[in-house]
Motif scaffolding. Structure first.
Motif, PDB file in Angstrom:
ATOM      1  N   UNK A 117     -41.179  15.331 -15.047  1.00 47.08           N
ATOM      2  CA  UNK A 117     -40.855  16.388 -14.068  1.00 47.08           C
ATOM      3  C   UNK A 117     -40.657  15.714 -12.466  1.00 47.08           C
ATOM      4  N   UNK A 118     -39.441  15.688 -12.311  1.00 43.30           N
ATOM      5  CA  UNK A 118     -38.905  15.036 -11.314  1.00 43.30           C
ATOM      6  C   UNK A 118     -38.187  16.021 -10.131  1.00 43.30           C
ATOM      7  N   UNK A 119     -38.446  17.277 -10.444  1.00 45.22           N
ATOM      8  CA  UNK A 119     -37.726  18.316  -9.793  1.00 45.22           C
ATOM      9  C   UNK A 119     -38.163  18.258  -8.149  1.00 45.22           C
ATOM     10  N   UNK A 120     -37.226  18.154  -7.291  1.00 49.01           N
ATOM     11  CA  UNK A 120     -37.652  18.483  -5.900  1.00 49.01           C
ATOM     12  C   UNK A 120     -37.868  20.105  -5.417  1.00 49.01           C
ATOM     13  N   UNK A 121     -38.649  20.378  -4.610  1.00 46.67           N
ATOM     14  CA  UNK A 121     -38.988  21.958  -4.497  1.00 46.67           C
ATOM     15  C   UNK A 121     -38.058  22.404  -3.559  1.00 46.67           C
ATOM     16  N   UNK A 122     -37.939  23.572  -3.510  1.00 47.85           N
ATOM     17  CA  UNK A 122     -37.224  24.591  -2.560  1.00 47.85           C
ATOM     18  C   UNK A 122     -37.570  24.531  -1.232  1.00 47.85           C
ATOM     19  N   UNK A 123     -38.995  24.243  -1.035  1.00 53.53           N
ATOM     20  CA  UNK A 123     -39.655  24.094   0.381  1.00 53.53           C
ATOM     21  C   UNK A 123     -39.080  22.619   0.873  1.00 53.53           C
ATOM     22  N   UNK A 124     -39.182  21.604  -0.024  1.00 47.88           N
ATOM     23  CA  UNK A 124     -38.587  20.201   0.409  1.00 47.88           C
ATOM     24  C   UNK A 124     -37.083  20.136   0.721  1.00 47.88           C
ATOM     25  N   UNK A 125     -36.305  20.919  -0.124  1.00 48.49           N
ATOM     26  CA  UNK A 125     -34.997  20.838   0.175  1.00 48.49           C
ATOM     27  C   UNK A 125     -34.391  21.568   1.415  1.00 48.49           C
ATOM     28  N   UNK A 126     -35.245  22.525   1.710  1.00 46.46           N
ATOM     29  CA  UNK A 126     -35.021  23.461   2.983  1.00 46.46           C
ATOM     30  C   UNK A 126     -35.151  22.285   4.211  1.00 46.46           C
ATOM     31  N   UNK A 127     -36.465  21.712   4.136  1.00 45.07           N
ATOM     32  CA  UNK A 127     -36.478  20.577   4.947  1.00 45.07           C
ATOM     33  C   UNK A 127     -35.631  19.488   5.180  1.00 45.07           C
ATOM     34  N   UNK A 128     -35.347  19.105   3.863  1.00 45.18           N
ATOM     35  CA  UNK A 128     -34.404  18.192   3.993  1.00 45.18           C
ATOM     36  C   UNK A 128     -32.768  18.545   4.373  1.00 45.18           C
TER      37      UNK A 128
END
Length: 363
Positions: A224-235
């Motif tokens: 389970x190594x998926x980055x979240x949408x929230x984190x990706x938005x920030x990134x």
């Protein structure tokens, strides 16, 4: 007021994009994951990228996807953050340590071949503190011995080797977005590559190895190594400002160099003529034995945050290995990182350097 070692540069669309996620209710998966991956692959000048939960996860799943296992050995530099060694161990493979170049702290290519055995399968090139490894020589050694090369670029977003971005110089490049990195998602990571099949395999593995044909059908062990949408938005917002951060870090390094260049006891960070460091952390080496620890302690009393260099892998209890590690040992005992935040002001750098001069003069 305390001067931190580093801190995130939050000056763009972070709140806007994160709020968009919240309003959409797509906080785990969502559009920002794909956009962030696509933009980051362009930043690294690679064809593909896939996001994961951390730099450690990036290294682990990349090695796992390349079929590293219990009978294999992986060559890594002795001076690195422990995640490089841990990721190898997670696969069942054995990390084999090589001493580093005394100037850059990166793996010494001239010492790699003596550590290659019949079990060696890969080399991890760690771009330490933002300075690239000498990748052409490493890749040639790997070609001759039919080895895989992976870049641990967790500390080197935006660094260049012969005008080419780190991460694009091997089979796969692994990045970290921890809170102290050049750009951050709080926690997170990315793997970049020109190998489509490798990225597809990682995408499969990071979603618990669920097949595309049948939902909830898993035909091997996965993660389970998926980055979240929230984190990706920030990134994504962070990535939009990355050139500003890199420019500021380089400017700060130039100021440090100017103010510290005449101190005999201090060796400034080396930047090879084929490299452009990202200066993730501004790193100096003290030439007098014992001075580093005194300096760290004295600067702490002045509310200046610093860090010693990493402890060599061969000296850690779970990884102990015998060998000639004189350079990694010397750098570990005498190296330190000075405040390197992109928010650092020139007068703060002047204050730091003044304190360093006073402490050394009184030693």
């Amino acid at each position: 007021m305390k001067i931190p070692l580093t801190e995130p540069y939050i000056a763009g669309n972070e709140i806007k994009y994160v709020n968009d996620c919240i309003r959409s209710t797509w906080i785990s998966g969502g559009k920002y994951v794909k956009i962030f991956e696509e933009k980051f692959s362009k930043f690294c000048k690679t064809k593909y990228a896939t996001s994961v939960t951390s730099g450690t996860a990036a290294l682990h799943v990349a090695l796992y996807a390349l079929s590293l296992g219990t009978k294999d050995e992986v060559i890594i530099p002795d001076l690195t953050y422990v995640a490089s060694s841990n990721a190898v161990t997670y696969t069942g493979a054995k990390p084999v340590f090589v001493d580093v170049n005394k100037e850059t702290g990166t793996i010494d290519p001239e010492k790699i071949e003596e550590k290659i055995s019949k079990r060696t399968k890969a080399i991890i090139a760690v771009h330490l503190y933002g300075h690239p490894c000498d990748m052409d020589i490493i890749n040639e050694i790997a070609r001759q011995h039919k080895l895989i090369v992976i870049e641990d670029a967790c500390e080197a977003h935006g660094a260049l080797y012969k005008s080419r971005p780190t991460g694009s110089l091997s089979r796969a490049g692994c990045f970290s977005f921890f809170g102290n990195k050049t750009i951050t998602t709080g926690e997170g990571g990315m793997i970049v590559s020109n190998d489509k099949k490798l990225i597809e395999k990682i995408n499969y593995l990071k979603f618990h190895s669920m097949t595309k044909k049948n939902y909830y059908y898993h035909d091997s062990i996965g993660f389970n190594y998926r980055l979240t949408n929230l984190q990706s938005a920030f990134g994504l917002a962070q990535l939009e400002k990355v050139q500003e951060v890199l420019k500021k870090k380089r400017k700060n390094a130039e100021i440090y160099n100017l103010l510290l260049k005449d101190i005999d006891e201090v060796r400034l960070p080396v930047e090879k003529n084929w490299a452009k460091s990202s200066y993730w952390l501004y790193s100096i080496v003290l030439r007098k034995k014992g001075l580093r620890n005194k300096l760290i302690k004295a600067l702490r009393k002045k509310n200046i945050d610093t860090r010693p260099f990493f402890i060599p892998m061969h000296a850690l209890p779970m990884f102990r290995q015998k060998g000639d590690f004189r350079n990694s040992s010397f750098l570990s005992e005498n190296g330190m990182n000075l405040p390197s935040s992109p928010l650092l002001e020139e007068n703060q750098i002047e204050f730091i350097c003044e304190q360093i001069k006073k402490i050394i003069k009184n030693d």
